[in-house]
Design a protein around this motif. Structure first.
Motif, PDB file in Angstrom:
ATOM      1  N   PHE A  45      -7.589  17.914  -0.557  1.00  0.00           N
ATOM      2  CA  PHE A  45      -8.981  17.556  -0.287  1.00  0.00           C
ATOM      3  C   PHE A  45      -9.233  17.273   1.189  1.00  0.00           C
ATOM      4  O   PHE A  45     -10.306  17.549   1.701  1.00  0.00           O
ATOM      5  CB  PHE A  45      -9.413  16.365  -1.136  1.00  0.00           C
ATOM      6  CG  PHE A  45      -9.914  16.758  -2.487  1.00  0.00           C
ATOM      7  CD1 PHE A  45     -11.103  17.449  -2.615  1.00  0.00           C
ATOM      8  CD2 PHE A  45      -9.205  16.441  -3.620  1.00  0.00           C
ATOM      9  CE1 PHE A  45     -11.572  17.832  -3.856  1.00  0.00           C
ATOM     10  CE2 PHE A  45      -9.663  16.822  -4.861  1.00  0.00           C
ATOM     11  CZ  PHE A  45     -10.841  17.519  -4.986  1.00  0.00           C
ATOM     12  N   SER A  46      -8.248  16.736   1.896  1.00  0.00           N
ATOM     13  CA  SER A  46      -8.451  16.487   3.321  1.00  0.00           C
ATOM     14  C   SER A  46      -8.499  17.789   4.114  1.00  0.00           C
ATOM     15  O   SER A  46      -9.128  17.859   5.161  1.00  0.00           O
ATOM     16  CB  SER A  46      -7.348  15.583   3.869  1.00  0.00           C
ATOM     17  OG  SER A  46      -6.110  16.266   3.883  1.00  0.00           O
ATOM     18  N   LYS A  47      -7.865  18.839   3.608  1.00  0.00           N
ATOM     19  CA  LYS A  47      -7.862  20.121   4.320  1.00  0.00           C
ATOM     20  C   LYS A  47      -9.029  21.017   3.927  1.00  0.00           C
ATOM     21  O   LYS A  47      -9.628  21.663   4.777  1.00  0.00           O
ATOM     22  CB  LYS A  47      -6.555  20.885   4.028  1.00  0.00           C
ATOM     23  CG  LYS A  47      -5.309  20.149   4.411  1.00  0.00           C
ATOM     24  CD  LYS A  47      -5.150  20.094   5.900  1.00  0.00           C
ATOM     25  CE  LYS A  47      -3.842  19.409   6.229  1.00  0.00           C
ATOM     26  NZ  LYS A  47      -3.727  19.010   7.598  1.00  0.00           N
ATOM     27  N   VAL A  48      -9.357  21.098   2.645  1.00  0.00           N
ATOM     28  CA  VAL A  48     -10.362  22.053   2.177  1.00  0.00           C
ATOM     29  C   VAL A  48     -11.490  21.402   1.375  1.00  0.00           C
ATOM     30  O   VAL A  48     -12.250  22.091   0.718  1.00  0.00           O
ATOM     31  CB  VAL A  48      -9.715  23.172   1.322  1.00  0.00           C
ATOM     32  CG1 VAL A  48      -8.749  23.986   2.127  1.00  0.00           C
ATOM     33  CG2 VAL A  48      -9.034  22.595   0.090  1.00  0.00           C
ATOM     34  N   GLN A  94      -4.664  14.477  -2.381  1.00  0.00           N
ATOM     35  CA  GLN A  94      -5.310  13.966  -1.167  1.00  0.00           C
ATOM     36  C   GLN A  94      -5.143  14.938  -0.008  1.00  0.00           C
ATOM     37  O   GLN A  94      -6.069  15.143   0.782  1.00  0.00           O
ATOM     38  CB  GLN A  94      -4.712  12.616  -0.786  1.00  0.00           C
ATOM     39  CG  GLN A  94      -5.132  11.489  -1.696  1.00  0.00           C
ATOM     40  CD  GLN A  94      -4.409  10.203  -1.357  1.00  0.00           C
ATOM     41  OE1 GLN A  94      -3.324  10.212  -0.801  1.00  0.00           O
ATOM     42  NE2 GLN A  94      -5.025   9.082  -1.715  1.00  0.00           N
ATOM     43  N   THR A  95      -3.997  15.551   0.094  1.00  0.00           N
ATOM     44  CA  THR A  95      -3.753  16.506   1.171  1.00  0.00           C
ATOM     45  C   THR A  95      -4.646  17.731   1.032  1.00  0.00           C
ATOM     46  O   THR A  95      -5.231  18.201   2.015  1.00  0.00           O
ATOM     47  CB  THR A  95      -2.270  16.947   1.169  1.00  0.00           C
ATOM     48  OG1 THR A  95      -1.444  15.783   1.240  1.00  0.00           O
ATOM     49  CG2 THR A  95      -1.976  17.851   2.333  1.00  0.00           C
ATOM     50  N   ARG A 114       0.837  -1.199   0.000  1.00  0.00           N
ATOM     51  CA  ARG A 114       0.000   0.000   0.000  1.00  0.00           C
ATOM     52  C   ARG A 114       0.871   1.247   0.000  1.00  0.00           C
ATOM     53  O   ARG A 114       1.936   1.282   0.587  1.00  0.00           O
ATOM     54  CB  ARG A 114      -0.902   0.032   1.234  1.00  0.00           C
ATOM     55  CG  ARG A 114      -1.928  -1.056   1.242  1.00  0.00           C
ATOM     56  CD  ARG A 114      -2.743  -0.995   2.490  1.00  0.00           C
ATOM     57  NE  ARG A 114      -1.851  -1.337   3.613  1.00  0.00           N
ATOM     58  CZ  ARG A 114      -2.186  -1.248   4.886  1.00  0.00           C
ATOM     59  NH1 ARG A 114      -3.377  -0.791   5.220  1.00  0.00           N
ATOM     60  NH2 ARG A 114      -1.358  -1.582   5.845  1.00  0.00           N
ATOM     61  N   LYS A 115       0.360   2.251  -0.626  1.00  0.00           N
ATOM     62  CA  LYS A 115       1.063   3.527  -0.671  1.00  0.00           C
ATOM     63  C   LYS A 115       0.690   4.298   0.600  1.00  0.00           C
ATOM     64  O   LYS A 115      -0.453   4.664   0.796  1.00  0.00           O
ATOM     65  CB  LYS A 115       0.658   4.305  -1.922  1.00  0.00           C
ATOM     66  CG  LYS A 115       1.435   5.559  -2.140  1.00  0.00           C
ATOM     67  CD  LYS A 115       1.024   6.207  -3.454  1.00  0.00           C
ATOM     68  CE  LYS A 115       1.829   7.475  -3.651  1.00  0.00           C
ATOM     69  NZ  LYS A 115       1.430   8.149  -4.881  1.00  0.00           N
ATOM     70  N   LEU A 116       1.656   4.531   1.457  1.00  0.00           N
ATOM     71  CA  LEU A 116       1.369   5.121   2.743  1.00  0.00           C
ATOM     72  C   LEU A 116       1.445   6.637   2.743  1.00  0.00           C
ATOM     73  O   LEU A 116       0.785   7.284   3.534  1.00  0.00           O
ATOM     74  CB  LEU A 116       2.327   4.558   3.801  1.00  0.00           C
ATOM     75  CG  LEU A 116       2.209   3.051   4.023  1.00  0.00           C
ATOM     76  CD1 LEU A 116       3.233   2.599   5.047  1.00  0.00           C
ATOM     77  CD2 LEU A 116       0.816   2.681   4.470  1.00  0.00           C
ATOM     78  N   GLU A 117       2.252   7.217   1.892  1.00  0.00           N
ATOM     79  CA  GLU A 117       2.330   8.675   1.871  1.00  0.00           C
ATOM     80  C   GLU A 117       1.212   9.243   1.008  1.00  0.00           C
ATOM     81  O   GLU A 117       0.818   8.666   0.010  1.00  0.00           O
ATOM     82  CB  GLU A 117       3.697   9.166   1.382  1.00  0.00           C
ATOM     83  CG  GLU A 117       4.036   8.795  -0.051  1.00  0.00           C
ATOM     84  CD  GLU A 117       4.680   7.423  -0.191  1.00  0.00           C
ATOM     85  OE1 GLU A 117       4.829   6.980  -1.324  1.00  0.00           O
ATOM     86  OE2 GLU A 117       5.002   6.795   0.816  1.00  0.00           O
TER      87      GLU A 117
END
Length: 152
Positions: free
Chosen positions: A19-22, A16-17, A8-11
């Motif tokens: 969308f997770s913030k805004v 994704q970053t 699995r890609k963990l980073e």
């Protein structure tokens, strides 16, 4: 034994970053833009006032339920129908005066809340199942008593 590696890609990548913030705010902006194209009266003050008035009670209920959920307890599925029951009782008691009607509505909600809390606390019933069942019972009772008519 063979050494198995995690594939699995963990980073997280940049998208994704973002969308997770805004992500929620971006969805709201997109819906406002779509609404303004669909209806030219969407961005008016009177529309925003109507939306706020329509969602004020739901916001108060959600604020109260947030404390229950954040404390680690399960949520109460019968809250909307308890509000409806309190409203129906209040309307029925209006001929006796506003104070009596308000007290009657609050007492009816208090009784249902006490029954829910007693059954869940004393008998260790599943809170989601019990309160959902209570919702259906009260909903059926209101519909039966008022012959499935709208009460204003």
């Amino acid at each position: 034994m063979a050494n198995k590696t995690d594939s699995r890609k963990l980073e997280a990548n940049v998208i994704q970053t973002i969308f997770s913030k805004v992500g929620v705010y971006l969805c709201i902006v997109v819906l406002i833009v779509i609404g303004s194209f669909v209806n030219p009266n969407f961005l008016t003050v009177s529309n925003f006032k109507n939306v706020i008035q329509a969602s004020a009670m739901l916001g108060m209920v959600c604020a109260g339920m947030a404390f229950v959920v954040y404390s680690g307890h399960s949520l109460d599925m019968s809250v909307p129908i308890i509000i409806a029951l309190a409203g129906v009782v209040c309307v029925d008691l209006l001929p006796l005066g506003i104070p009596i009607a308000v007290i009657g509505g609050l007492l009816s909600a208090l009784v249902v809340g006490f029954v829910n809390g007693f059954v869940v606390g004393k008998f260790k019933a599943n809170p989601m199942i019990w309160t959902l069942g209570m919702k259906f019972v009260i909903d059926g009772l209101i519909r039966w008593l008022y012959h499935n008519t709208q009460i204003y």
